[in-house]
Scaffold this active site. Sequence first.
Site, PDB file in Angstrom:
ATOM      1  N   LYS A  86       1.124 -33.677   8.143  1.00  0.00           N
ATOM      2  CA  LYS A  86      -0.161 -33.132   8.588  1.00  0.00           C
ATOM      3  C   LYS A  86      -0.212 -31.626   8.320  1.00  0.00           C
ATOM      4  O   LYS A  86       0.806 -31.004   7.995  1.00  0.00           O
ATOM      5  CB  LYS A  86      -0.361 -33.410  10.078  1.00  0.00           C
ATOM      6  CG  LYS A  86       0.670 -32.746  10.983  1.00  0.00           C
ATOM      7  CD  LYS A  86       0.417 -33.087  12.435  1.00  0.00           C
ATOM      8  CE  LYS A  86       1.460 -32.430  13.340  1.00  0.00           C
ATOM      9  NZ  LYS A  86       1.188 -32.685  14.764  1.00  0.00           N
ATOM     10  N   ARG A 117      -1.652 -35.221  26.534  1.00  0.00           N
ATOM     11  CA  ARG A 117      -2.566 -34.792  25.474  1.00  0.00           C
ATOM     12  C   ARG A 117      -3.311 -36.018  24.979  1.00  0.00           C
ATOM     13  O   ARG A 117      -4.484 -36.191  25.280  1.00  0.00           O
ATOM     14  CB  ARG A 117      -1.782 -34.109  24.355  1.00  0.00           C
ATOM     15  CG  ARG A 117      -2.650 -33.582  23.215  1.00  0.00           C
ATOM     16  CD  ARG A 117      -1.804 -32.895  22.146  1.00  0.00           C
ATOM     17  NE  ARG A 117      -0.848 -33.806  21.523  1.00  0.00           N
ATOM     18  CZ  ARG A 117       0.037 -33.424  20.600  1.00  0.00           C
ATOM     19  NH1 ARG A 117       0.121 -32.149  20.238  1.00  0.00           N
ATOM     20  NH2 ARG A 117       0.869 -34.304  20.065  1.00  0.00           N
ATOM     21  N   TYR A 130      -4.180   2.005   7.880  1.00  0.00           N
ATOM     22  CA  TYR A 130      -5.252   2.156   8.867  1.00  0.00           C
ATOM     23  C   TYR A 130      -4.725   2.680  10.195  1.00  0.00           C
ATOM     24  O   TYR A 130      -3.726   2.196  10.721  1.00  0.00           O
ATOM     25  CB  TYR A 130      -5.940   0.803   9.105  1.00  0.00           C
ATOM     26  CG  TYR A 130      -6.692   0.288   7.911  1.00  0.00           C
ATOM     27  CD1 TYR A 130      -7.824   0.950   7.432  1.00  0.00           C
ATOM     28  CD2 TYR A 130      -6.283  -0.873   7.271  1.00  0.00           C
ATOM     29  CE1 TYR A 130      -8.520   0.456   6.335  1.00  0.00           C
ATOM     30  CE2 TYR A 130      -6.969  -1.373   6.173  1.00  0.00           C
ATOM     31  CZ  TYR A 130      -8.090  -0.699   5.714  1.00  0.00           C
ATOM     32  OH  TYR A 130      -8.779  -1.184   4.622  1.00  0.00           O
ATOM     33  N   MET A 184      -5.535  -6.444   4.819  1.00  0.00           N
ATOM     34  CA  MET A 184      -5.969  -7.778   4.418  1.00  0.00           C
ATOM     35  C   MET A 184      -5.257  -8.251   3.153  1.00  0.00           C
ATOM     36  O   MET A 184      -4.879  -9.415   3.036  1.00  0.00           O
ATOM     37  CB  MET A 184      -7.482  -7.806   4.188  1.00  0.00           C
ATOM     38  CG  MET A 184      -8.022  -9.183   3.796  1.00  0.00           C
ATOM     39  SD  MET A 184      -9.800  -9.207   3.511  1.00  0.00           S
ATOM     40  CE  MET A 184     -10.408  -9.010   5.185  1.00  0.00           C
TER      41      MET A 184
END
Length: 391
Positions: free
Chosen positions: A42, A144, A279, A328
């Site tokens: 998964k 769950r 930054y 980024m």
Amino acid sequence: MDVTLSRHRPTVAFVNLDRLAQNFEILRGRLEPGAWLCPMVKANAYGHGDSAVAARLRRAGATHLGVGLIEEGVHLRQSGDHGAILHFGLFDAMGAQVLWEERLTPVISTIDGLELWARVCKQAMSTNQERRALHLKINTGMNRLGLSLHDVPRAAEMIAANKSLHLEGVATHFSDGEDAGHVGGRTDQQLKRFMSAVQELKKAGLSGFRLHVANSSGLRGLSGGLTPERIAWGARPGISLYGLENEMSAPSLGVKPVMQLVSRIVHIQDLGRGDRVSYGGHWQASRDSRIGVTPCGYADGYHRSFTGASIVVDKLKARVPVIGTVCMDYFMCDLTDVESARVGDLVVLFGDSPSVQELADRMGTISYEVLTGISERVPRLYVDGSLPISV
């Protein structure tokens, strides 16, 4: 290592399919010969790429694979996988139809889900007389998904009375598999509840189904306290298949990391004492410094919280610190103490060293989150024995 296959940017994730197969063999060796093992693929095989991982696991002997979403199972079918695939999520009426059409095996957690699956199977049997397997999931303490214990007798009656339903397996999920070897622990209590549910199923005349309980941590925990009965049960390893083990007291499984995230130094600049980087200017040079820039950032899954971590300049086997705020698309590192580092040098962001766990610790999370967070911007390059590297 050659990272030129990434074309325009050198940031890539090498996925070692040989190690994946070796890890699979290690995990299979923890169980009794012939015991059922369902590797979990998964979340895009925990970030490794589900199609390539599934194909390699099939070659290694995996008869079943596990997914969390119907879409994940459909994607594997579209990639050419024709083997058994277990779907561990919830589904509605449309989902039940897709599960049937794509020959995906549902792991059913609710009475409603069982009714939906029974309806689809009954309709299909009216035309082709084909029975399809299902697994039941029992909630024994994870709270769950899973049938509650008081719903198990009703589910057993429904399955026993419906000739279109074939109970192939019964499962539960450990909330704290690390203590699986401890008598009286949380996992031991879950196993007792699980066995009471299994007895209810047998009372209804159901038999021949396999039991599967252990995730990766459960395999480690049970390794210290397996009974002859439990060692024959199936397991559904996830993170350990990909070579990672969360810190715990149970014995190590001996698996090795499958993914290595690498890039290159693409720019170097000299700074004077007092100059700031990135930054916010949170990092300030305490001396004349030499700063390297690497094209990988939080859009790739290299988080802002990794500031202060270290990377390895591969040819020098030297660790250098990540400095300034991770951007980024880029992060910066301090090369001041590595004078021979040059533009174009390969750098290792994680793999054997630094480890994924080191980065997870810095984030205050688990290794799963780091691996599944590596974005689609990062090409996966597959290493598989003597075969050419493939994208």
